[in-house]
Scaffold this active site. Structure first.
Site, PDB file in Angstrom:
ATOM      1  N   HIS A 293      -8.756 -21.024 -11.554  1.00 59.12           N
ATOM      2  CA  HIS A 293      -9.974 -20.345 -11.122  1.00 59.12           C
ATOM      3  C   HIS A 293     -11.147 -21.329 -11.054  1.00 59.12           C
ATOM      4  O   HIS A 293     -11.931 -21.317 -10.105  1.00 59.12           O
ATOM      5  CB  HIS A 293     -10.275 -19.215 -12.103  1.00 59.12           C
ATOM      6  CG  HIS A 293     -11.442 -18.415 -11.698  1.00 59.12           C
ATOM      7  ND1 HIS A 293     -11.340 -17.381 -10.805  1.00 59.12           N
ATOM      8  CD2 HIS A 293     -12.734 -18.523 -12.012  1.00 59.12           C
ATOM      9  CE1 HIS A 293     -12.528 -16.893 -10.598  1.00 59.12           C
ATOM     10  NE2 HIS A 293     -13.397 -17.556 -11.319  1.00 59.12           N
TER      11      HIS A 293
ATOM     12  N   CYS B 136      -1.437 -25.003   4.034  1.00 59.81           N
ATOM     13  CA  CYS B 136      -2.617 -24.236   3.627  1.00 59.81           C
ATOM     14  C   CYS B 136      -2.798 -24.242   2.113  1.00 59.81           C
ATOM     15  O   CYS B 136      -3.643 -23.534   1.587  1.00 59.81           O
ATOM     16  CB  CYS B 136      -2.555 -22.812   4.157  1.00 59.81           C
ATOM     17  SG  CYS B 136      -1.182 -21.875   3.470  1.00 59.81           S
TER      18      CYS B 136
HETATM   19  C1  PEP Z   1       0.034 -21.825  -2.000  1.00 59.31           C
HETATM   20  O1  PEP Z   1       0.860 -21.379  -2.800  1.00 59.31           O
HETATM   21  O2  PEP Z   1      -0.102 -23.046  -1.748  1.00 59.31           O
HETATM   22  C2  PEP Z   1      -0.883 -20.915  -1.298  1.00 59.31           C
HETATM   23  C3  PEP Z   1      -1.658 -21.335  -0.323  1.00 59.31           C
HETATM   24  O3  PEP Z   1      -0.927 -19.626  -1.742  1.00 59.31           O
HETATM   25  P1  PEP Z   1      -1.745 -19.167  -3.072  1.00 59.31           P
HETATM   26  O4  PEP Z   1      -2.484 -20.369  -3.592  1.00 59.31           O
HETATM   27  O5  PEP Z   1      -2.634 -18.072  -2.647  1.00 59.31           O
HETATM   28  O6  PEP Z   1      -0.628 -18.734  -3.958  1.00 59.31           O
END
Ligand code: PEP
Ligand code: MG
Length: 561
Positions: free
Chosen positions: A196, A493
């Protein structure tokens, strides 16, 4: 992982995990301590009770008022967290429990502590979502007691000069609404690169280092230099050297600020640089950067405080805000990634010993297919309303069959389907998954967690969840290659795409888009614009030959500068 060293000049340097680049030099502030409660206070006489009750009412109102004020200054998820906490501070049930005790002669401080304990016990017994309110309620109790005894409010103090907030870890209510002009860096003892704290720091655009051993020993007021690129905290550095480092980091940031997109290497190889968002407000903020679109809209974050499933219409209105903010541009909407660290009250999560390996992401749709159907209908309605048809992708796909099921459903709503690659099994079978979907998006946060068998929230394991781990990079390379072989887009991402150096390596693997927090967009775009595709490819080859994250970073730096 974390370590401490002493420079030739005798200065102590603490090392942690770098999560948001940038350099800051300022005095340390720390969240206020919880007030000590004097349990020995005598019972009140009859005549003292009304005044004590009034004192309590005023204290609770003052705490709620301050939280509401902060909610008014904050935006998006931060405003929501603060408004909810303010509401709890004025909740009749626990206020009455405290008032009843005061009416019976208990001094206000003890009455607050006892009322909080009573509700904490009740919430804990009910369990589930109610148990999650325990931390908030204790926090409110501490704030009201501090007000009653005339101590500064616990939580993050409002600094008078730009300061560096150091803490063991930071709760959402601590970090929501921080002013980046006054809190110029964050450093914590706990937390990982996707914690966080890291996410908030990225949103604020301030340097951040987490998982720093020895940080707790640095007293408030000490001057420190936080380097969010190297992952270091230098204690009481020589002042002019520290100022020089800040100035040179500012020059680099200014160079990045001049970058206006679109994403491409210096020799013109296009790589879309996109933003990750969680609601309309974040999308509108991201639109102010050169981000070319949204590479990841984390829809589950819109509903963390929602008790019942929002209607298709309610969902459509929320999704439309993001599509509108990026009208005419690419938006990738991820279906609900509920579960694990992001449980949703209406998703019907089973009680699980190991929720990160449990029914999360797309797996929710097996037991509750209507939830996915409603969401796809809402996304399609938002597309219709805004005239901006998004791509949709499912989280936590592990098999080609899951990808096919999702793709069939998405297409039945007229949507372009893709899936996230977050599970090693999916990376290994990316070619077979690509037979069913139109694109892939690699979530390096979970891919690192599951590849390295290391909890992404664990500070102790932060070195393992480092996206520079060559094993993780091999899976990313394999996925990108599978996409290139069939001419389908493969984006990244996860937080890896926020690291300018790593973004170049990912480009070298053949990744077609990079999506990161809005604050990281310019740094990534500017770095990419300084290197050639050949350099990116050479760096990509070099990291795949290494045996550790440190070696991978060094190898990439040698090629990319
Ligand atoms: C990831 O796992 O890299 C992702 C983009 O999803 P989150 O961070 O929301 O789990
Ligand atoms: Mg994920």
């Amino acid at each position: 992982m974390s370590a401490s060293s002493v420079t030739d000049a005798g200065t102590r340097v603490l090392t942690g995990v770098p999560v948001v680049p940038g350099v800051a030099y300022a005095p340390v502030i720390r969240p206020g301590l919880k007030p000590e409660i004097d349990l020995g206070a005598a019972a009140l006489g009859d005549e003292e009770r009304p005044a004590e009750a009034a004192r309590f009412t005023a204290a609770a109102a003052a705490v709620a008022g301050r939280l509401r004020e902060r909610a008014g200054r904050a935006t998006g998820a931060a405003a929501e967290v603060l408004a909810t906490t303010a509401g709890l501070a004025q909740d009749r049930a626990w206020l009455s429990a405290a008032e009843k005790r005061i009416a019976e002669g208990t001094p206000a401080v003890r009455a607050v502590a006892a009322a909080v304990d009573q509700f904490v016990a009740m919430f804990t017994q009910i369990g589930g979502m109610m148990a999650e309110r325990v931390t908030d309620l204790r926090d409110i109790g501490d704030r009201v007691i501090a007000e009653l005894v005339g101590l500064p409010e616990p939580g993050v103090p409002q600094p008078e000069v730009p300061s560096i907030l150091c803490a063991e870890d930071l709760a959402p209510a601590d970090t929501a609404g921080l002013d980046p002009a006054l809190v110029v860096a964050l450093a914590t003892t706990l937390g990982g690169p996707t914690s966080h704290t890291a996410i908030i720091a990225r949103q604020l655009g301030i340097p951040c280092v987490v998982a720093i051993a020895g940080l707790d020993d640095i007293p408030a007021g000490t001057m420190v230099l936080v380097d969010g690129t190297r992952g270091t905290v230098t204690v009481a550095p020589e002042e002019s050297a520290a100022q020089d480092e800040v100035a040179s980091a500012r020059r680099a940031a200014a160079a990045a600020a001049g970058w206006a997109g679109p994403g491409a290497t210096s020799d013109g190889h296009a790589v879309a640089v996109l933003a990750n968002v969680q609601d309309g407000a974040a999308a509108r903020a991201a639109r102010q950067t050169p981000a070319e679109g949204v590479g990841l809209f984390r829809t589950e974050l819109c509903f963390l405080n929602t008790d019942t499933e929002p209607t298709v219409d309610q969902q459509a209105a929320i999704y439309a805000e993001v599509l509108e903010a990026f009208a005419g541009r690419k938006v990738v909407v991820r279906t609900l990634d509920a579960g694990s660290d992001k449980p949703l009250k209406f998703a019907g999560h089973p009680d699980e010993a190991n929720p990160a390996l449990g029914v999360r992401g797309i797996r929710i749709a097996t037991g509750n297919p209507a939830l996915l159907d409603h969401q796809l209908a809402a996304i399609a309605a938002a597309a219709q309303r805004t005239g901006n048809p998004p791509w949709v992708m499912a989280p936590m796909i592990a098999t080609a069959d899951e990808a096919k099921d999702f793709a069939d459903k998405a297409r039945s709503h007229g949507l372009t389907p893709g899936v996230m690659i977050e599970v090693p099994a999916a990376a290994l079978l990316a070619d077979r998954i690509l037979e069913h979907v139109d694109f892939l998006s690699i979530g390096t946060n979970d891919l690192a967690q599951y590849t390295m068998a290391a909890d992404r929230m664990s500070a102790d394991l932060a070195a393992l969840t480092d996206p520079w781990q060559p094993a993780v990079l091999s899976l990313v390379a394999m996925t990108a290659k599978a996409g290139a072989a069939v001419g389908k887009p493969v984006g990244v991402c996860g937080e890896a795409a926020a690291d300018p150096l790593l973004a170049c390596v990912l480009t070298g693997f053949g990744v077609t888009s990079l999506s990161a927090a809005a604050a990281a967009v310019q740094g990534v775009g500017a770095k990419l614009a300084q290197v050639t595709l050949a350099q990116c490819r050479a760096a990509a080859d070099a990291v795949l030959g290494t045996a550790s994250a440190t070696q991978a970073r060094t190898a990439a730096r040698a090629v990319l500068g």
